[in-house]
Enzyme design. Structure first.
Site: not given
Length: 260
Positions: A112, A115, A135
């Site tokens: 994240g 991201e 992930e």
């Protein structure tokens, strides 16, 4: 506004938002995502803020990932809802802000965290930065836009490799891939971003907002980016910034844009 997980500071046209969970390597949990949304929204609505810089506290991590303990026992429905809400609340929200957002990537930007950096309009990394989407090593895929934005930035093949291997790349490789625009010494990271922000602030904030909208349109399904560019270009002609910019050019002086 008072925050528990982030810091937000304004200075000379720049709002710097710092994720401040150093004991968790600035991992994103539900509360931090909400606070980041609120801070970005406040900065975007502040007419004095011309550029936003987002970074992580300390020198170890920008954001080391999501807080896995929050969703380790989620169902299929809950997992889908988590991704949808997070994308709408923070990642897509940041990408579509009218105020330029620079990610100052210090240390780990994983999952994240990467991201979030990719949702920003561009990225500058310190030379100790490590980036990746791990992930698949947890039995899941990136859910906050990683499978979409990473190929846009580095190409399909490199994105496939990074996601499939769940590995990390360093700042030099990230620069070679085009994932980051610049690499600096850690102590120079924020000053370097502020220097770029200073160059941005010399220009029309209204035109920059239209440019962001037009550039993003190229990556939206079913949208003709050229049509958006034509509309945005025309919109500029009705602004005070256009009048000031063209007048200043003809008068051979520096423009003083009103931001309207």
């Amino acid at each position: 506004m008072n925050y528990e997980n982030i810091l937000s500071e304004y200075n000379n046209g720049i709002t710097t938002i710092t994720i401040n969970r150093p004991k968790k390597l600035n991992a994103l949990n539900k509360d931090t995502i909400q606070e980041l949304h609120d801070a970005f929204e406040d900065a975007d609505n502040d007419s004095d803020t011309k550029v936003i810089i987002v970074t992580g506290s300390g020198d170890k991590a920008f954001v080391a990932g999501a807080d896995i303990s929050e969703f380790a026992d989620f169902s299929v429905e809950e997992g889908g809802k988590l991704a949808a809400q997070g994308q709408a609340l923070l990642f897509n929200f940041v990408e579509n802000l009218s105020t330029p957002v620079i990610a100052a990537v210090n240390g780990f930007a994983l999952g994240g965290g990467l991201e979030l950096a990719m949702a920003c309009h561009f990225r500058v990394a310190s030379n100790n930065a490590k980036m990746g989407l791990p992930e698949t090593s947890l039995g899941v895929i990136p859910g906050y836009g990683g499978t979409q934005r990473l190929p846009q930035l580095v190409g399909k093949g490199r994105a496939m490799e990074m996601v499939m291997t769940a590995g990390m790349i360093d700042a030099t490789q990230a620069s070679h891939y085009g994932l980051v625009n610049h690499v600096t010494e850690l102590e120079e990271l924020i000053p370097f971003c502020e220097k770029i922000a200073g160059k941005i602030m010399r220009n029309s904030s209204v035109a920059i907002a239209e440019a962001i909208r037009a550039i993003n349109a190229n990556y939206k399904d079913g949208v003709d980016g050229f049509d958006v560019e034509i509309e945005a270009f025309g919109n500029c002609f009705g602004t005070e910034d256009f009048t000031e910019g063209t007048t200043a050019f003809l008068e051979k002086r520096k423009a003083d844009f009103p931001g309207k």
